[in-house]
Design an enzyme around this catalytic site. Structure first.
Site, mmCIF file in Angstrom:
data_model
loop_
_atom_site.group_PDB
_atom_site.id
_atom_site.type_symbol
_atom_site.label_atom_id
_atom_site.label_comp_id
_atom_site.label_asym_id
_atom_site.label_seq_id
_atom_site.Cartn_x
_atom_site.Cartn_y
_atom_site.Cartn_z
ATOM 1 N N ARG A 72 -42.559 -31.882 33.450
ATOM 2 C CA ARG A 72 -41.284 -31.241 33.100
ATOM 3 C C ARG A 72 -41.474 -29.775 32.723
ATOM 4 O O ARG A 72 -40.546 -28.974 32.862
ATOM 5 C CB ARG A 72 -40.570 -32.035 32.001
ATOM 6 N N GLU A 115 -52.523 -40.608 20.984
ATOM 7 C CA GLU A 115 -52.437 -41.546 19.854
ATOM 8 C C GLU A 115 -53.605 -42.543 19.921
ATOM 9 O O GLU A 115 -54.252 -42.824 18.920
ATOM 10 C CB GLU A 115 -51.090 -42.268 19.902
HETATM 11 P P1 AMP Z 1 -47.369 -33.720 22.282
HETATM 12 O O1 AMP Z 1 -48.657 -33.413 22.987
HETATM 13 O O2 AMP Z 1 -47.447 -34.914 21.379
HETATM 14 O O3 AMP Z 1 -46.791 -32.499 21.575
HETATM 15 O O4 AMP Z 1 -46.350 -34.177 23.402
HETATM 16 C C1 AMP Z 1 -45.795 -33.246 24.222
HETATM 17 C C2 AMP Z 1 -45.662 -33.751 25.643
HETATM 18 O O5 AMP Z 1 -45.252 -35.107 25.721
HETATM 19 C C3 AMP Z 1 -44.608 -32.924 26.346
HETATM 20 O O6 AMP Z 1 -45.157 -32.500 27.574
HETATM 21 C C4 AMP Z 1 -43.425 -33.835 26.491
HETATM 22 O O7 AMP Z 1 -42.951 -33.783 27.807
HETATM 23 C C5 AMP Z 1 -43.899 -35.221 26.141
HETATM 24 N N1 AMP Z 1 -43.157 -35.847 25.023
HETATM 25 C C6 AMP Z 1 -43.635 -36.126 23.787
HETATM 26 N N2 AMP Z 1 -42.721 -36.728 23.031
HETATM 27 C C7 AMP Z 1 -41.606 -36.831 23.782
HETATM 28 C C8 AMP Z 1 -40.283 -37.361 23.567
HETATM 29 N N3 AMP Z 1 -39.916 -37.918 22.391
HETATM 30 N N4 AMP Z 1 -39.392 -37.269 24.572
HETATM 31 C C9 AMP Z 1 -39.735 -36.716 25.763
HETATM 32 N N5 AMP Z 1 -40.953 -36.214 26.032
HETATM 33 C C10 AMP Z 1 -41.884 -36.257 25.062
#
Ligand code: AMP
Length: 178
Positions: free
Chosen positions: A63, A100
Site C-alpha cells: 500500500r 510480533e
Molecule cells: P508496523 O511495522 O507495525 O508499524 O506496521 C506497519 C505496516 O503494517 C504498514 O505497512 C501497514 O500497511 C501495516 N499495518 C499495520 N497495522 C495495520 C492496521 N491496523 N491496518 C492496516 N494496516 C496495518
C-alpha cells in the site's frame, strides 16, 4: 491542481479481526476509490515536506507504493520501492526487522538512492514502527538522508513514533484508541 483538505477518515473502513483476531484493520480501499478523497489524501501527505528538498520518495510494499508514487510526482522527485524478500531483480541491500512473532526482511536496490539524497518515507499506517524503522535503516545503509516520514494513519496507542527517533514524522489522521 490541489483540492481543499477533506476529512478522509470518513473514507477509511475498520475491519475487526483482520488478518488475525484482535487486529482492527484500517482498510483504505474506499479512500483510494474516491477521486476527491484520494487526491486530498495525497495533498495532505505531501504538504508538510514540500520545502524539504526531497529527491526520492520511498514506498513500502504494497500500500505504500500507491501513496508514495503520487507524492513523488508532486515534488518532481523519484519513487523508490522497498519490497519483501526475493522480489527485486537486481543487487539488493536488506534489513531484518521484528514482527510480533519472529522476524521479516525488507529489500531495496543498491542503486536506488545516491549518497546524500534526501528521502521521504511514505506508508499507509504507522503501527509498531518496525517497518518504517527498517526502511529508514535501508536508506541510511545506502548513504541517503531520511528527510522524514509521512503516514496516512498513525495508531498512537502503539509505540511506533518512539521507534523512529528524532525524525520529522507526520500523519494525516491519528487514532488515539482502537
Ligand atoms: P508496523 O511495522 O507495525 O508499524 O506496521 C506497519 C505496516 O503494517 C504498514 O505497512 C501497514 O500497511 C501495516 N499495518 C499495520 N497495522 C495495520 C492496521 N491496523 N491496518 C492496516 N494496516 C496495518
Amino acid at each position: 491542481m490541489t483540492t481543499d483538505p477533506i476529512d478522509i477518515s470518513t473514507h477509511i473502513r475498520d475491519i475487526p479481526d483482520f488478518p488475525s483476531p484482535g487486529i482492527v484493520f484500517k482498510d483504505i480501499t474506499p479512500l483510494l476509490g474516491h477521486p476527491v478523497a484520494f487526491r486530498s489524501a495525497i495533498d495532505q501527505l505531501a504538504a508538510p515536506f514540500e520545502d524539504a528538498s526531497v529527491t526520492k520518495v520511498l514506498g513500502t510494499e504494497a500500500r505504500g507504493f500507491i501513496l508514495a508514487a503520487p507524492v513523488a510526482d508532486r515534488y518532481g522527485a523519484g519513487f523508490v520501492p522497498v519490497r519483501k524478500a526475493g522480489k527485486l531483480p537486481w543487487e539488493i541491500e536488506r534489513q531484518e526487522y521484528e514482527l510480533e512473532y519472529g522476524t521479516d526482511l525488507l529489500e531495496i536496490h543498491r542503486d536506488a538512492i545516491l549518497p546524500g539524497e534526501r528521502v521521504l518515507i511514505v506508508d499507509d499506517v504507522l503501527a509498531t514502527g518496525g517497518t518504517a524503522g527498517a526502511t529508514a535503516r535501508l536508506v541510511e545503509k545506502l548513504g541517503g538522508e531520511v528527510a522524514g516520514f509521512a503516514f496516512l494513519i498513525e495508531l498512537a496507542f502503539l509505540p511506533g513514533r518512539e521507534q523512529l527517533g528524532d525524525h520529522h514524522i507526520t500523519s494525516v489522521i491519528t487514532y488515539a484508541g482502537e
